[in-house]
Every structure is written in C-alpha cells, then in structure tokens.
Design an enzyme around this catalytic site. Sequence first.
Site, mmCIF file in Angstrom:
data_model
loop_
_atom_site.group_PDB
_atom_site.id
_atom_site.type_symbol
_atom_site.label_atom_id
_atom_site.label_comp_id
_atom_site.label_asym_id
_atom_site.label_seq_id
_atom_site.Cartn_x
_atom_site.Cartn_y
_atom_site.Cartn_z
ATOM 1 N N GLN A 66 0.552 -0.346 0.000
ATOM 2 C CA GLN A 66 0.000 0.000 0.000
ATOM 3 C C GLN A 66 1.641 1.027 0.000
ATOM 4 O O GLN A 66 -0.291 0.476 -0.636
ATOM 5 C CB GLN A 66 0.358 -1.546 -0.491
ATOM 6 C CG GLN A 66 -0.443 -0.870 0.536
ATOM 7 C CD GLN A 66 0.027 -1.595 0.972
ATOM 8 O OE1 GLN A 66 0.276 -2.131 0.292
ATOM 9 N NE2 GLN A 66 -0.194 -2.606 1.580
ATOM 10 N N ASP A 86 -1.213 -1.625 1.309
ATOM 11 C CA ASP A 86 -2.086 -2.012 2.409
ATOM 12 C C ASP A 86 -1.258 -2.359 3.649
ATOM 13 O O ASP A 86 -0.088 -2.748 3.542
ATOM 14 C CB ASP A 86 -2.932 -3.227 2.025
ATOM 15 C CG ASP A 86 -3.930 -2.918 0.914
ATOM 16 O OD1 ASP A 86 -4.261 -1.731 0.741
ATOM 17 O OD2 ASP A 86 -4.358 -3.862 0.236
#
Length: 357
Positions: free
Chosen positions: A8, A162
Amino acid sequence: MMTMSYEQTEPELEQPDEVVAEAPGEPIKIIVEARAHGWRVDHYLVRLYPNFSRAAFQRVLEHGGVLINGLPVKMSRRLRINDCLEFSLPETPDRTLPAEDIPLNILYDDDALIVINKTANMIVHPGRGNYLGTLAGALQFHFDKLSDVAGKLRAGIVHRLDRDTSGVLVVAKDNTVHHHLSRQFEERTVEKEYRAITWGEIAFDRDYIETHVRVSNRNRERMMVCPEGTNTRHAATFYEVLERFNGFSFVRLCPQTGRTHQLRVHMHHLGHPVIADRLYEGHSALKLSDLVEHVQEDEDEVLISRQALHALKLGFDHPVTGKRMEFEAPLPEDFQRALDAIRDHRTKPVRKAPVHR
C-alpha cells in the site's frame, strides 16, 4: 483476455496549483481536476487536506462555507470536471503526527527520494484512529526533509501499500519530486510487480483482468466488482502463474491501475483469493495443518499470518536525473516460509511420458 464488470496503491491526491491560500479563514479557490470527477465534495476536501478530518469539513459544509460555481452545496454533492470550488479551511487541524523511532529497511536514499522495503503490519499513514506505528511517523523521525504536498500527516507519502502488504515503496523529499513521481503514477509509467500465493490452481497461465470496482455495500472496509457506474473506478491487472501446486498457485501480478485493494479483489473475483487474507478470504493465517493431514497440535506451525502479497519490484524515472531506476525487495521470511512449505507438501508429481515400444 478476460474482461469483467467489477489499491500500500493509488497515488496520493496532490493539492492543485489553484490553491492560493492555506491559512485558516483565508479563501481558497480550486478548479476540480479530471480524476476527481464523481467524488463527493467532503471526500475530495479531506483528500486534499488530510490534516483535517472529514467531520471538520462537513461542519464547514453544513454552515454553507463551501461554494461550487458560486452556490453553497451539501456534503453529498458530486464533483464535475472544471467545477470552481471555493471555501476556507477549518480553524485548526485535528491533530499532529508524532515522530516515532521505528526501524526502516531503506533500499535507497538520495537528496530527492527514499525507497523503503515496508514490512507487513505497518500502516502507511494515519487514518481511522490509527495515529501510531505508521510509516509516516517513522519517516518523520528518520528524515529532516520530506514533501508536504499531501499534508503533514502524510509527509513524503506518494503512494500506499495495504497494512499487511509488504514490499517496495517510494517517498519524496520535496514537493517538486513529489509532483513528478505522482505524475508518473497517474500516467501509468511506473512499473509495479507483486508476488502472491493464492488458493486453488488458476486455469490460465496468464491473463489480463479489466473490471470496475467500488466500496462494498455490506462491508465498507471491502471493495467489490461491479458494473460501470458513477461511483466506480476502472481497475486493470495482468497476472502470470509462476508455479502450480495441489490447491495453490504462486502468481506474478502487475497492476496497471492503483485502486484500493485492487490485487486482492481481482484474485478473489477470479475465485482464487490470496491466502491468509482475512478481509477477502476469511482466514487470517495459513497453518501447516492446511497442507498436511494428521499434524499434531503441538507441531501445527503458523506459516503466515497476513495476506501473502508482496510488492517485489518498483520501476520509475528519477525525478532529477531522468534515469530509469528499478528496485526490488526480496520475499520476506513469512512469505518464503509459506511458499517453501507448499512446495514441500503440495508439489504435483511429475508424470513421465509413456514409452512407445
């Protein structure tokens, strides 16, 4: 090619050039850019100014403090390209980000940028009450100079992974570098390559998935495949199966877009979710007993306790020198342990060709 109706890591939204003042109470005028078309106005404002909460901007909206094309609007108003947005910032940001002495695995560092090998279980920037233990906080501690295009809570952050996705991530040290890198992400000239372990044996050796995605109605933490519509985003991924096992696949993934949870959602939609993906697969770990029958309880080893997704490579043009650069983060220990165990226990036997006499 596989085409379906449906990150992420998408790039952080830059503050546009039309912002002429940023002091609380001072008027700001913004011309809405193409990539914000269809967004709710309150979502757009909090993305531009992440040091302020959505609730703070909603209070401004409720008091008629946000004008679009000269008229006050509600927070649910959807933006259109070239809308003229006028408003003033709330009086004070909600909170500041403390610097934290968290070790970082730095792959590269120069006067313009930093390349990090992010560990799993690390949030990139604060959100939803998670203000501690973030990459943004660690960057504040380790580096004196970071871009502030995305606000103080996201200083230096150009794109995201993420929380439980490991791997390569680039950080900008100044605003010019940040804008240059963001433009490369937006124009899709950044090369991104991931590795994943998925459930099941994927039928095709390689394919191109093209879908639309939006937030799930049932679980706001999840994304879902959906038909194209006002609130959907286009998502595209190339995949290639590197190894097949009994019940598992080791996959190379190359996202062409950077939507939230894109790779996890795409593999789930194919019927081959990433292993140990709590949100999309339902299990938070892969154990030895998932591979081997009759394992004693005291010998049942947890192989990986987060989604088996790793950002292996990142390639981009250096914003200052123009040189093409590529960085690679080796598979982390937990990912390699799970892959080795699957190879040991789930490798298919090689069938010998029949001998014709």
